[in-house]
Design a protein around this motif. Structure first.
Motif: not given
Ligand code: MN
Length: 176
Positions: A86-94
């Protein structure tokens, strides 16, 4: 339960990230069942969203790994091959989209289904997620039924509708 041959916890990223405490004694039958559970890697930096995803899917019988960082997600996926991400789009690194592109370009990880999870459900977001290689898309705020149904569709596939009813063409006379 010994998860690996790591010398210490610092060498064992999965153990460090795992939600449950494996040190809790579990009866053998539960360990057996847990060994068969499908593993989901949740990549999400929003704490309340992470808790919701985690609680719902764990209650639904899945084993959950979690990370808040995209680069860590790549390492975890390559080294431990979760059954689904499950992949959040806005992440702190990339960006989660970039993480998805990298995983889908890698023959070791390209078969892992990735479901995008994003807060900014604006026109075009779904297309962007699918374009980057995501297999499906869920918008925040999370609708629990929708989440479970989407995850189950990848990990607990039902037989195709009508598969037992459709007559096979094999063996039919060629009338042409
Ligand atoms: Mn985020």
């Amino acid at each position: 339960m010994g998860r690996s041959g790591y010398r210490n916890a610092d060498d064992d990223p999965i153990h460090a990230l795992i939600v449950e405490d494996d040190a809790l004694a579990a009866p053998p039958m539960i360990q057996f069942n847990r060994a068969k559970r499908k593993r989901i890697l949740i990549v999400e930096d929003n704490y309340s969203c992470l808790r919701l995803l985690d609680d719902v899917l764990e209650a639904h019988g899945y084993e959950i790994w979690e990370t808040t960082k995209g680069l860590e997600a790549i390492n975890l996926a390559r080294n431990y091959r979760p059954d689904l991400i499950l992949m959040d789009i806005r992440l702190p690194d990339i960006s989660g989209l970039e993480v998805t592109r990298l995983l889908k370009q890698d023959h070791q990880t390209k078969c892992i289904p990735i479901i995008a999870v994003t807060a900014f459900a604006m026109p075009g977001d779904e297309a962007k997620a699918l374009e980057s290689g995501c297999d499906a898309y869920i918008a925040k705020p999370i609708i629990v039924d929708n989440l479970v149904r989407t995850v189950d569709s990848f990990l607990s596939p039902l037989p195709p509708i009508g598969s037992a009813l459709m007559p096979s063409n094999e063996g039919e006379p060629n009338l042409a």
